[in-house]
Design a protein around this motif. Structure first.
Motif, mmCIF file in Angstrom:
data_model
loop_
_atom_site.group_PDB
_atom_site.id
_atom_site.type_symbol
_atom_site.label_atom_id
_atom_site.label_comp_id
_atom_site.label_asym_id
_atom_site.label_seq_id
_atom_site.Cartn_x
_atom_site.Cartn_y
_atom_site.Cartn_z
ATOM 1 N N LYS A 271 -4.468 0.756 16.228
ATOM 2 C CA LYS A 271 -3.880 1.752 17.144
ATOM 3 C C LYS A 271 -4.383 3.161 16.854
ATOM 4 O O LYS A 271 -4.150 4.076 17.642
ATOM 5 N N LEU A 272 -5.007 3.350 15.725
ATOM 6 C CA LEU A 272 -5.370 4.713 15.308
ATOM 7 C C LEU A 272 -6.453 5.290 16.203
ATOM 8 O O LEU A 272 -7.342 4.582 16.671
ATOM 9 N N LYS A 273 -6.384 6.595 16.396
ATOM 10 C CA LYS A 273 -7.413 7.281 17.202
ATOM 11 C C LYS A 273 -7.597 8.690 16.650
ATOM 12 O O LYS A 273 -6.726 9.199 15.919
ATOM 13 N N PRO A 274 -8.681 9.344 17.040
ATOM 14 C CA PRO A 274 -8.915 10.698 16.530
ATOM 15 C C PRO A 274 -7.739 11.617 16.868
ATOM 16 O O PRO A 274 -7.148 11.494 17.940
ATOM 17 N N ASN A 275 -7.451 12.496 15.945
ATOM 18 C CA ASN A 275 -6.380 13.500 16.030
ATOM 19 C C ASN A 275 -4.974 12.968 15.758
ATOM 20 O O ASN A 275 -4.018 13.734 15.810
ATOM 21 N N ASP A 276 -4.841 11.678 15.496
ATOM 22 C CA ASP A 276 -3.541 11.202 15.016
ATOM 23 C C ASP A 276 -3.307 11.774 13.612
ATOM 24 O O ASP A 276 -4.262 11.994 12.849
ATOM 25 N N ILE A 277 -2.027 11.984 13.350
ATOM 26 C CA ILE A 277 -1.666 12.619 12.062
ATOM 27 C C ILE A 277 -0.913 11.610 11.204
ATOM 28 O O ILE A 277 -0.059 10.877 11.720
ATOM 29 N N LEU A 278 -1.252 11.561 9.942
ATOM 30 C CA LEU A 278 -0.528 10.702 8.996
ATOM 31 C C LEU A 278 0.082 11.569 7.910
ATOM 32 O O LEU A 278 -0.627 12.392 7.297
ATOM 33 N N ILE A 279 1.378 11.373 7.703
ATOM 34 C CA ILE A 279 2.064 12.135 6.650
ATOM 35 C C ILE A 279 2.611 11.137 5.631
ATOM 36 O O ILE A 279 3.227 10.129 6.008
ATOM 37 N N PHE A 280 2.379 11.416 4.384
ATOM 38 C CA PHE A 280 2.900 10.568 3.303
ATOM 39 C C PHE A 280 3.949 11.371 2.536
ATOM 40 O O PHE A 280 3.691 12.521 2.158
ATOM 41 N N ASP A 281 5.088 10.746 2.301
ATOM 42 C CA ASP A 281 6.189 11.500 1.695
ATOM 43 C C ASP A 281 6.247 11.385 0.175
ATOM 44 O O ASP A 281 6.862 12.205 -0.489
ATOM 45 N N GLU A 282 5.627 10.343 -0.359
ATOM 46 C CA GLU A 282 5.645 10.165 -1.825
ATOM 47 C C GLU A 282 4.233 9.862 -2.304
ATOM 48 O O GLU A 282 4.000 8.893 -3.026
ATOM 49 N N PHE A 283 3.310 10.694 -1.877
ATOM 50 C CA PHE A 283 1.895 10.443 -2.154
ATOM 51 C C PHE A 283 1.596 10.486 -3.648
ATOM 52 O O PHE A 283 0.729 9.769 -4.139
ATOM 53 N N SER A 284 2.327 11.320 -4.370
ATOM 54 C CA SER A 284 2.042 11.447 -5.805
ATOM 55 C C SER A 284 2.531 10.235 -6.591
ATOM 56 O O SER A 284 2.284 10.140 -7.791
ATOM 57 N N SER A 285 3.210 9.341 -5.917
ATOM 58 C CA SER A 285 3.580 8.078 -6.546
ATOM 59 C C SER A 285 2.311 7.220 -6.530
ATOM 60 O O SER A 285 2.088 6.415 -5.630
ATOM 61 N N HIS A 286 1.482 7.433 -7.557
ATOM 62 C CA HIS A 286 0.090 6.973 -7.465
ATOM 63 C C HIS A 286 -0.074 5.457 -7.452
ATOM 64 O O HIS A 286 -1.093 4.950 -7.026
ATOM 65 N N GLU A 287 0.952 4.727 -7.919
ATOM 66 C CA GLU A 287 0.876 3.256 -7.864
ATOM 67 C C GLU A 287 1.336 2.736 -6.506
ATOM 68 O O GLU A 287 1.312 1.535 -6.268
ATOM 69 N N HIS A 288 1.804 3.623 -5.665
ATOM 70 C CA HIS A 288 2.410 3.174 -4.408
ATOM 71 C C HIS A 288 1.668 3.757 -3.194
ATOM 72 O O HIS A 288 0.650 3.220 -2.780
ATOM 73 N N GLU A 289 2.167 4.882 -2.635
ATOM 74 C CA GLU A 289 1.575 5.358 -1.378
ATOM 75 C C GLU A 289 0.100 5.744 -1.551
ATOM 76 O O GLU A 289 -0.745 5.419 -0.704
ATOM 77 N N PHE A 290 -0.219 6.423 -2.632
ATOM 78 C CA PHE A 290 -1.621 6.818 -2.869
ATOM 79 C C PHE A 290 -2.522 5.579 -2.948
ATOM 80 O O PHE A 290 -3.563 5.494 -2.297
ATOM 81 N N ARG A 291 -2.067 4.617 -3.739
ATOM 82 C CA ARG A 291 -2.869 3.393 -3.922
ATOM 83 C C ARG A 291 -3.023 2.636 -2.598
ATOM 84 O O ARG A 291 -4.107 2.118 -2.282
ATOM 85 N N ALA A 292 -1.951 2.592 -1.817
ATOM 86 C CA ALA A 292 -2.013 1.891 -0.524
ATOM 87 C C ALA A 292 -3.057 2.548 0.380
ATOM 88 O O ALA A 292 -3.867 1.855 1.005
ATOM 89 N N LEU A 293 -3.077 3.871 0.420
ATOM 90 C CA LEU A 293 -4.052 4.542 1.288
ATOM 91 C C LEU A 293 -5.481 4.310 0.799
ATOM 92 O O LEU A 293 -6.390 4.059 1.597
ATOM 93 N N GLU A 294 -5.687 4.374 -0.504
ATOM 94 C CA GLU A 294 -7.038 4.162 -1.047
ATOM 95 C C GLU A 294 -7.561 2.764 -0.674
ATOM 96 O O GLU A 294 -8.706 2.610 -0.253
ATOM 97 N N ILE A 295 -6.709 1.768 -0.817
ATOM 98 C CA ILE A 295 -7.120 0.391 -0.495
ATOM 99 C C ILE A 295 -7.376 0.255 0.998
ATOM 100 O O ILE A 295 -8.376 -0.330 1.426
#
Ligand SMILES: C[S@@+](CC[C@H](N)C(=O)[O-])C[C@H]1O[C@@H](n2cnc3c(N)ncnc32)[C@H](O)[C@@H]1O
Length: 237
Positions: free
Chosen positions: A182-206
């Motif tokens: 569903k993603l397209k240019p100019n869509d915005i993604l906000i992560f609320d617990e990005f510094s939780s590096h084993e969780h949201e950060f890791r999910a985005l990297e993968i």
């Protein structure tokens, strides 16, 4: 070298797993720090290093995005709603009559423990937040049961804001892969617990790797020392 039959037979792998686990986590943390280093002093808002970081500062990041959107009509999807503070904030600050705000949550709390929070933390006893605004709706249930169906029935022509606030690696990764087509240019993604590096950060990297780094996740900003982070999607040229 066929070491594995020995490890399996003796159960030695159990011990090695316990010994190696902290190193794995340290490695992930260093990956996260390299993200911080790369984006330091960039974005439309970036408070690093903020010695008085407080969770309330997350509103600064959301405010900067709302200002950028200038009351344009959007689709705001929030994954992890709990008491509804952020969906309330977005629906009261974006007043375009064509905007829609959809919140996904079990409303029974976290399906597994996360950092110092036990399973079921954020439990709302199945109740939705009370937001008297016809543009706001909720989808109750585990993401794994609800997100696929709901996204399949939705249209995504408008600019979308995807707010990922489920905290957990498993939930965040699942949602990212459901959003991918569903993603397209100019869509915005906000992560609320990005510094939780084993969780949201890791999910985005993968997720980024599994999509062949198809998208440029242009950094919009971060507050609370990268606890809350936002990106806008750009096509790679
Ligand atoms: C940190 S809270 C959300 C806070 C909220 N966005 C706010 O701004 O106040 C995280 C929420 O994610 C929900 N959640 C996490 N994983 C989920 C899953 N797999 N399915 C449904 N809900 C989930 C939990 O029930 C919890 O309410």
């Amino acid at each position: 070298m066929p070491l594995h039959p020995f490890l399996v037979k003796t159960n030695a792998y159990q011990l090695i797993k316990i010994i190696c686990r902290p190193f794995y986590s340290v490695f992930r943390y260093m990956e996260y720090l390299s993200f911080v280093k790369k984006h330091n002093a960039k974005g439309q808002i970036n408070d690093y290093y903020n010695s008085s970081a407080t969770y309330k500062n997350r509103y600064q990041l959301h405010e900067s995005i709302l200002t950028k959107l200038n009351n344009k009509s959007v689709l705001y999807y929030e994954f992890g709603v709990a008491g509804g503070d952020m969906i309330k904030y977005w629906s009261s600050h974006n007043t375009s009559k064509d905007s829609r705000f959809v919140g996904f949550d079990s409303f029974e709390g976290l399906p597994e423990s996360w950092e110092d929070k036990e399973k079921s933390h954020f439990d709302q006893k199945g109740n939705f937040p009370d937001i008297p605004d016809s543009r706001v709706s909720f989808v109750k249930g585990w993401f794994q049961d609800t997100v696929y169906k709901t996204l399949a029935q939705s249209t995504f022509e408008k600019q979308c804001v995807f707010h990922l606030d489920a905290d957990l690696f498993s939930s965040t990764l699942y949602v990212l892969f459901q959003l991918q087509p569903k993603l397209k240019p100019n869509d915005i993604l906000i992560f609320d617990e990005f510094s939780s590096h084993e969780h949201e950060f890791r999910a985005l990297e993968i997720f980024k790797k599994c999509c062949n780094d198809q998208w440029d996740f242009k950094f919009l900003g971060a507050v609370n020392n990268y606890r809350q982070v936002a990106f806008i999607l750009k096509s790679k040229s």
